[in-house]
Design a protein around this motif. Structure first.
Motif, PDB file in Angstrom:
ATOM      1  N   MET A  82     -59.654 114.190 -46.404  1.00  0.00           N
ATOM      2  CA  MET A  82     -58.541 113.278 -46.590  1.00  0.00           C
ATOM      3  C   MET A  82     -59.047 111.839 -46.494  1.00  0.00           C
ATOM      4  SD  MET A  82     -55.060 112.965 -44.347  1.00  0.00           S
ATOM      5  CE  MET A  82     -54.054 113.971 -45.403  1.00  0.00           C
ATOM      6  N   SER A  83     -58.600 110.991 -47.414  1.00  0.00           N
ATOM      7  CA  SER A  83     -59.000 109.593 -47.409  1.00  0.00           C
ATOM      8  C   SER A  83     -58.272 108.830 -46.320  1.00  0.00           C
ATOM      9  CB  SER A  83     -58.684 108.957 -48.762  1.00  0.00           C
ATOM     10  OG  SER A  83     -59.442 109.551 -49.767  1.00  0.00           O
ATOM     11  N   LYS A  84     -58.974 107.908 -45.700  1.00  0.00           N
ATOM     12  CA  LYS A  84     -58.373 107.101 -44.647  1.00  0.00           C
ATOM     13  C   LYS A  84     -57.600 105.936 -45.241  1.00  0.00           C
ATOM     14  CE  LYS A  84     -59.318 104.238 -40.723  1.00  0.00           C
ATOM     15  NZ  LYS A  84     -60.189 103.267 -40.144  1.00  0.00           N
ATOM     16  N   THR A  85     -56.494 105.625 -44.648  1.00  0.00           N
ATOM     17  CA  THR A  85     -55.738 104.421 -44.964  1.00  0.00           C
ATOM     18  C   THR A  85     -55.114 103.932 -43.660  1.00  0.00           C
ATOM     19  OG1 THR A  85     -54.039 103.422 -46.355  1.00  0.00           O
ATOM     20  CG2 THR A  85     -53.656 105.688 -45.635  1.00  0.00           C
ATOM     21  N   ILE A  86     -54.798 102.664 -43.589  1.00  0.00           N
ATOM     22  CA  ILE A  86     -54.238 102.112 -42.351  1.00  0.00           C
ATOM     23  C   ILE A  86     -52.728 101.934 -42.420  1.00  0.00           C
ATOM     24  CG2 ILE A  86     -56.384 100.951 -41.749  1.00  0.00           C
ATOM     25  CD1 ILE A  86     -55.013  98.295 -42.666  1.00  0.00           C
ATOM     26  N   PHE A  87     -52.143 102.218 -43.541  1.00  0.00           N
ATOM     27  CA  PHE A  87     -50.719 101.974 -43.724  1.00  0.00           C
ATOM     28  C   PHE A  87     -49.900 103.236 -43.470  1.00  0.00           C
ATOM     29  CE2 PHE A  87     -53.068  99.207 -46.674  1.00  0.00           C
ATOM     30  CZ  PHE A  87     -52.749  97.985 -46.108  1.00  0.00           C
ATOM     31  N   GLN A  88     -48.856 103.100 -42.683  1.00  0.00           N
ATOM     32  CA  GLN A  88     -47.908 104.193 -42.473  1.00  0.00           C
ATOM     33  C   GLN A  88     -46.948 104.222 -43.656  1.00  0.00           C
ATOM     34  OE1 GLN A  88     -48.062 106.316 -39.822  1.00  0.00           O
ATOM     35  NE2 GLN A  88     -49.945 105.218 -39.356  1.00  0.00           N
ATOM     36  N   THR A  89     -46.585 105.413 -44.083  1.00  0.00           N
ATOM     37  CA  THR A  89     -45.683 105.522 -45.222  1.00  0.00           C
ATOM     38  C   THR A  89     -44.857 106.796 -45.119  1.00  0.00           C
ATOM     39  OG1 THR A  89     -45.518 105.578 -47.629  1.00  0.00           O
ATOM     40  CG2 THR A  89     -47.455 106.651 -46.658  1.00  0.00           C
ATOM     41  N   GLU A  90     -43.682 106.718 -45.704  1.00  0.00           N
ATOM     42  CA  GLU A  90     -42.825 107.900 -45.839  1.00  0.00           C
ATOM     43  C   GLU A  90     -43.163 108.651 -47.126  1.00  0.00           C
ATOM     44  OE1 GLU A  90     -40.419 108.842 -43.547  1.00  0.00           O
ATOM     45  OE2 GLU A  90     -41.276 107.230 -42.328  1.00  0.00           O
ATOM     46  N   LYS A  91     -43.866 107.991 -48.026  1.00  0.00           N
ATOM     47  CA  LYS A  91     -44.220 108.590 -49.309  1.00  0.00           C
ATOM     48  C   LYS A  91     -45.269 109.672 -49.109  1.00  0.00           C
ATOM     49  CE  LYS A  91     -41.886 105.744 -52.011  1.00  0.00           C
ATOM     50  NZ  LYS A  91     -40.846 106.169 -52.890  1.00  0.00           N
ATOM     51  N   ARG A  92     -45.351 110.564 -50.076  1.00  0.00           N
ATOM     52  CA  ARG A  92     -46.312 111.672 -50.026  1.00  0.00           C
ATOM     53  C   ARG A  92     -47.060 111.777 -51.338  1.00  0.00           C
ATOM     54  NH1 ARG A  92     -46.574 111.092 -45.489  1.00  0.00           N
ATOM     55  NH2 ARG A  92     -45.034 111.796 -44.029  1.00  0.00           N
ATOM     56  N   GLU A  93     -48.279 112.275 -51.230  1.00  0.00           N
ATOM     57  CA  GLU A  93     -49.036 112.648 -52.414  1.00  0.00           C
ATOM     58  C   GLU A  93     -48.736 114.109 -52.716  1.00  0.00           C
ATOM     59  OE1 GLU A  93     -53.038 111.747 -50.907  1.00  0.00           O
ATOM     60  OE2 GLU A  93     -53.184 110.275 -52.529  1.00  0.00           O
ATOM     61  N   ASP A  94     -48.706 114.458 -53.983  1.00  0.00           N
ATOM     62  CA  ASP A  94     -48.640 115.864 -54.352  1.00  0.00           C
ATOM     63  C   ASP A  94     -49.929 116.204 -55.103  1.00  0.00           C
ATOM     64  OD1 ASP A  94     -48.297 114.842 -56.939  1.00  0.00           O
ATOM     65  OD2 ASP A  94     -46.197 115.427 -57.077  1.00  0.00           O
ATOM     66  N   PHE A  95     -50.046 117.430 -55.545  1.00  0.00           N
ATOM     67  CA  PHE A  95     -51.272 117.868 -56.210  1.00  0.00           C
ATOM     68  C   PHE A  95     -51.569 116.996 -57.423  1.00  0.00           C
ATOM     69  CE2 PHE A  95     -53.541 120.528 -59.303  1.00  0.00           C
ATOM     70  CZ  PHE A  95     -54.687 120.800 -58.562  1.00  0.00           C
ATOM     71  N   GLN A  96     -50.539 116.716 -58.241  1.00  0.00           N
ATOM     72  CA  GLN A  96     -50.726 115.913 -59.447  1.00  0.00           C
ATOM     73  C   GLN A  96     -51.194 114.499 -59.113  1.00  0.00           C
ATOM     74  OE1 GLN A  96     -51.141 117.877 -61.740  1.00  0.00           O
ATOM     75  NE2 GLN A  96     -49.484 117.614 -63.210  1.00  0.00           N
ATOM     76  N   SER A  97     -50.594 113.877 -58.102  1.00  0.00           N
ATOM     77  CA  SER A  97     -50.998 112.511 -57.774  1.00  0.00           C
ATOM     78  C   SER A  97     -52.407 112.483 -57.177  1.00  0.00           C
ATOM     79  CB  SER A  97     -49.985 111.833 -56.845  1.00  0.00           C
ATOM     80  OG  SER A  97     -49.902 112.459 -55.590  1.00  0.00           O
ATOM     81  N   LYS A  98     -52.805 113.541 -56.479  1.00  0.00           N
ATOM     82  CA  LYS A  98     -54.182 113.609 -55.970  1.00  0.00           C
ATOM     83  C   LYS A  98     -55.180 113.700 -57.121  1.00  0.00           C
ATOM     84  CE  LYS A  98     -53.066 115.504 -51.459  1.00  0.00           C
ATOM     85  NZ  LYS A  98     -53.218 116.599 -50.512  1.00  0.00           N
ATOM     86  N   ILE A  99     -54.841 114.462 -58.143  1.00  0.00           N
ATOM     87  CA  ILE A  99     -55.702 114.558 -59.331  1.00  0.00           C
ATOM     88  C   ILE A  99     -55.770 113.197 -60.032  1.00  0.00           C
ATOM     89  CG2 ILE A  99     -55.955 115.608 -61.632  1.00  0.00           C
ATOM     90  CD1 ILE A  99     -56.652 117.480 -59.250  1.00  0.00           C
ATOM     91  N   LYS A 100     -54.639 112.530 -60.184  1.00  0.00           N
ATOM     92  CA  LYS A 100     -54.608 111.202 -60.811  1.00  0.00           C
ATOM     93  C   LYS A 100     -55.427 110.209 -60.007  1.00  0.00           C
ATOM     94  CE  LYS A 100     -50.266 111.986 -63.125  1.00  0.00           C
ATOM     95  NZ  LYS A 100     -48.841 111.803 -63.139  1.00  0.00           N
ATOM     96  N   LYS A 101     -55.367 110.293 -58.689  1.00  0.00           N
ATOM     97  CA  LYS A 101     -56.158 109.417 -57.821  1.00  0.00           C
ATOM     98  C   LYS A 101     -57.653 109.630 -58.072  1.00  0.00           C
ATOM     99  CE  LYS A 101     -56.551 110.618 -53.523  1.00  0.00           C
ATOM    100  NZ  LYS A 101     -56.222 110.895 -52.125  1.00  0.00           N
ATOM    101  N   ILE A 102     -58.066 110.875 -58.140  1.00  0.00           N
ATOM    102  CA  ILE A 102     -59.479 111.197 -58.397  1.00  0.00           C
ATOM    103  C   ILE A 102     -59.899 110.650 -59.761  1.00  0.00           C
ATOM    104  CG2 ILE A 102     -61.084 113.098 -58.859  1.00  0.00           C
ATOM    105  CD1 ILE A 102     -59.468 114.693 -56.669  1.00  0.00           C
ATOM    106  N   ARG A 103     -59.070 110.874 -60.778  1.00  0.00           N
ATOM    107  CA  ARG A 103     -59.386 110.375 -62.123  1.00  0.00           C
ATOM    108  C   ARG A 103     -59.461 108.855 -62.151  1.00  0.00           C
ATOM    109  NH1 ARG A 103     -55.543 112.635 -66.324  1.00  0.00           N
ATOM    110  NH2 ARG A 103     -57.049 111.714 -67.739  1.00  0.00           N
ATOM    111  N   PHE A 104     -58.552 108.198 -61.453  1.00  0.00           N
ATOM    112  CA  PHE A 104     -58.556 106.734 -61.390  1.00  0.00           C
ATOM    113  C   PHE A 104     -59.872 106.255 -60.774  1.00  0.00           C
ATOM    114  CE2 PHE A 104     -57.359 102.466 -60.385  1.00  0.00           C
ATOM    115  CZ  PHE A 104     -56.330 102.156 -61.255  1.00  0.00           C
TER     116      PHE A 104
END
Length: 167
Positions: A1-23
């Protein structure tokens, strides 16, 4: 899991994780030294990071300003393209960046687009066919110390209006 310092209510799903990798694998972005470490499934929140390593180090031993800017440059535009869809045209118009402190460790930036802002954009475009506005973003560390801040000027237009203006 990638580290981030920001708290969020938002979530990643499988599709957004793939898009993140591609980006992160896209050559122009990869060479910036920045990495997307969070991409919400609705594209409304993105976290990026950049740190000091041999690819980002400048002559005086801190992160190169060009790397800092390149890491944040495409994010708001790509977010808006993905959120607004094909009926809109989105361009970066200009940017202003202030380097506040030398970056010598990993710093993070949070790109957050609210529902209110998105409604404002759509309302303005419905009335005026185009809208130019500023969005601010900061690179900060885990103690909320700001190292750089940028103001991005964004152009969004109705696609039909934009195509007519191009003629």
């Amino acid at each position: 899991m990638s580290k981030t310092i920001f708290q969020t209510e938002k979530r990643e799903d499988f599709q957004s994780k793939i898009k993140k990798i591609r980006f992160n694998l896209f050559p122009a972005y990869r060479r910036s030294g920045g990495r997307v470490c969070f991409l919400s499934s609705d594209w409304k929140e993105i976290h990026i990071k950049i740190g000091l390593d041999w690819t980002t180090r400048n002559y005086v031993g801190s992160v190169f300003g060009g790397s800092i800017y390149a890491a944040l440059d495409p994010i708001y535009m790509v977010q808006l393209i993905n959120i607004l869809g094909e009926n809109y045209v989105v361009w970066d118009k200009s940017a202003q960046i202030s380097f506040i402190k030398p970056v010598k460790k990993t710093v993070y930036a949070r790109f957050l687009l609210s529902d209110d802002l998105l409604e404002e954009i759509k309302d303005k475009i419905e009335k005026e066919q185009k809208y130019i506005f500023d969005l601010k973003v900061c690179f900060e560390d885990e103690n909320q110390t700001i190292y750089a801040e940028a103001i991005k000027t964004i152009y969004v237009a109705d696609r039909k209006y934009y195509q007519q203006r191009k003629k």
